[in-house]
Write an enzyme that holds these catalytic residues in place. Structure first.
Site, mmCIF file in Angstrom:
data_model
loop_
_atom_site.group_PDB
_atom_site.id
_atom_site.type_symbol
_atom_site.label_atom_id
_atom_site.label_comp_id
_atom_site.label_asym_id
_atom_site.label_seq_id
_atom_site.Cartn_x
_atom_site.Cartn_y
_atom_site.Cartn_z
ATOM 1 C CB CYS A 5 -0.930 0.193 1.160
ATOM 2 S SG CYS A 5 -0.135 -0.130 2.805
ATOM 3 N NE ARG A 59 8.248 0.851 0.080
ATOM 4 C CZ ARG A 59 8.858 2.004 0.149
ATOM 5 N NH1 ARG A 59 9.595 2.573 -0.873
ATOM 6 N NH2 ARG A 59 8.645 2.625 1.241
ATOM 7 C CD GLN A 115 2.149 -4.117 8.778
ATOM 8 O OE1 GLN A 115 1.744 -2.853 9.180
ATOM 9 N NE2 GLN A 115 1.067 -4.879 8.395
ATOM 10 C CD GLN A 166 4.319 -4.868 3.550
ATOM 11 O OE1 GLN A 166 5.077 -3.996 3.507
ATOM 12 N NE2 GLN A 166 3.107 -4.587 3.672
#
Length: 497
Positions: A50, A52, A116, A120
């Site tokens: 959300c 990049r 987070q 990812q």
């Protein structure tokens, strides 16, 4: 080959543009394959979140790689190149390595230090590995990036206060809820995000009821964060009710069927949604229906952390309803969030880790570059020894096998001893900037032809498939190997804003 990054992030593009460029699932697999098969590209992975969308590629030409990747990103997003290009940035070679290390450490995130992004990045590498597009160079770079991220969170206090996009969002949503209550029924929608105070101390959700829509990793983080921040009641709603029940049970919450969404919205003070669904999960109509079951004037705050968006922005126009989106979180700069001041003192420590891992990556790259020279040098020495042994055997017909063996062993020992010092030295220097000049000197002193060095690096051209899948072409259509006819790129490092 050189590492190239082409991408856009929350720093360079609006939420709407990021939403259009985000790729997941089958679309991600197709983008990976298309980039990997583009000219000048030997391997690739894509980080798409959300915050990049970034395409990392192992390329042999800077301009050719940039042009191909920009064209593919425009085609896959459906955004015309002229509209997309102003939002893109480019990092190359050393700058690209520094960038991915900083990204993995959370230094380039909307909320600096959030953890987070590490997961990812790991998922991005795994997706490329499954598609067969990663290649050795990018795999090694990914390993360094993951190691840097782990060190950032284990060796510094950058995330000690549990800061994350979720914690910031929930804290701001709680603050907006409290402000709306204090201001009375007339206040709800349209409160500027940047003006929101940071909440009520260490338990900003105290006394508030939270509904979480979705049961994925973001929702799991949300309910754990909400429990830590003191939420009075936590409800999880999801299409798969069993998943919702298990997730809610981890914090002593309750679960609900997605069909009961309007009723659960009516009973909540805060609603957070992050499902990954392609369309709106919470429509303006569903919120309007929920308002009929709420006391007049009771404010409702909706927090949308999904991309594409889960909550219809039109819901924010309803009386008493406020919608917080990722775009508003990006613009918000709360000064009293628990970790806002605390993490600043640790950012320098994380940058030191980035510098250390960058140096380690550079050292590994230099070592890989000198290795072929060492191999070629020893191969040439072995060839000289064998040629002399063959000449000796031809001149001394009466030489018995035992004597021949002793002579051969002595000659090989002499060659090894003569080569020991220069090869040890080049390996010692491999991690330093002096390695390149020392390696070049070895090639000149021992008359090592460039093709002799390359011979220990490149595969036989006959093994490289051509565009039609048949062997024999110089063009490489598989990620991870370099076309024999293409020289390594060497433009200056460049960065576009």
């Amino acid at each position: 080959m050189s590492v190239l990054v082409v991408g856009l992030s929350h720093k360079s593009a609006s939420l709407g543009t990021l939403e259009r460029t985000m790729v997941t699932g089958d679309a991600l697999g197709k983008l990976l394959r298309d980039v990997a098969h583009a000219d000048n590209v030997a391997g690739t992975f894509v980080i798409s979140t959300c915050n990049r969308t970034e395409i990392y590629a192992d390329v042999d030409k800077f301009h050719g790689g940039v042009a191909a990747i920009c064209e593919l990103l425009a085609r896959h997003s459906g955004i015309p190149p002229a509209e997309l290009t102003p939002h893109l940035y480019v990092h190359y070679e050393d700058r690209a390595v520094q960038h991915v290390l900083a990204v993995a450490c959370g230094l380039d995130s909307m909320v600096i230090g959030e953890s987070q992004i590490l997961g990812q990045v790991r998922q991005a590498l795994q997706a490329a590995r499954e598609q067969g597009t990663l290649g050795r160079a990018l795999a090694d770079l990914g390993t360094h990036a993951l190691r840097a991220g782990k060190r950032a969170h284990s060796e510094t206090g950058i995330d000690r206060a549990g800061v994350s996009l979720v914690s910031v969002g929930l804290t701001l949503a709680a603050a907006r809820q409290r402000d709306a209550r204090a201001a009375g029924p007339a206040v709800g929608a349209g409160v500027p995000a940047g003006a929101v105070p940071a909440g009520a101390g260490p338990t900003p959700l105290a006394g508030l009821s939270l509904l979480v829509v979705g049961a994925g990793s973001m929702s799991s983080l949300a309910i754990a964060t909400a429990a830590r921040l003191g939420a009075a009641r936590i409800v999880v709603a999801n299409r798969n009710h069993e998943h919702a029940r298990r997730l809610a049970a981890t914090v002593g919450g309750t679960s609900a069927e997605l069909s009961r969404l309007p009723a659960e919205i009516a009973a909540a003070d805060l609603v957070m949604s992050c499902t990954g669904a392609p369309g709106f999960v919470i429509s303006a109509e569903a919120v309007r229906d929920a308002l009929t079951g709420r006391p007049d004037g009771q404010p409702l705050v909706l927090l949308d952390l999904a991309l594409p968006r889960d909550i219809d922005p039109e819901a924010g126009l309803l009386p008493g309803v406020s919608v917080l989106s990722l775009e508003e979180l990006r613009d918000a700069r709360p000064t009293s969030l628990p970790a806002e001041a605390a993490h600043d003192e640790h950012v320098a420590d994380v940058w030191r880790i980035v510098a250390e891992e960058f140096a380690a990556q550079a050292s590994a790259d230099r070592a890989a570059r000198v290795a072929p020279t060492v191999v070629a040098l020893r191969a040439k020495a072995a060839g000289v020894v064998e040629a002399e042994l063959a000449r000796l055997a031809g001149r001394l017909d009466d030489l018995d096998a035992r004597s021949h063996g002793e002579i051969a062993q002595s000659m090989r020992r002499v060659a090894d001893k003569l080569l020991h010092a220069p090869t040890v030295r080049v390996k010692e220097l491999a991690g330093s900037p002096a390695a390149d000049s020392y390696e070049a000197a070895l090639r000149v002193l021992f008359d090592l032809a460039p093709e002799a060095v390359q011979a220990v690096v490149r595969a036989d051209p006959g093994l490289v498939p051509g565009p039609d899948g048949e062997p024999g072409s110089q063009r490489n259509s598989r990620p991870g190997t370099k076309p024999a006819s293409q020289p390594a790129a060497g433009p200056d490092i460049r960065e576009a804003p």
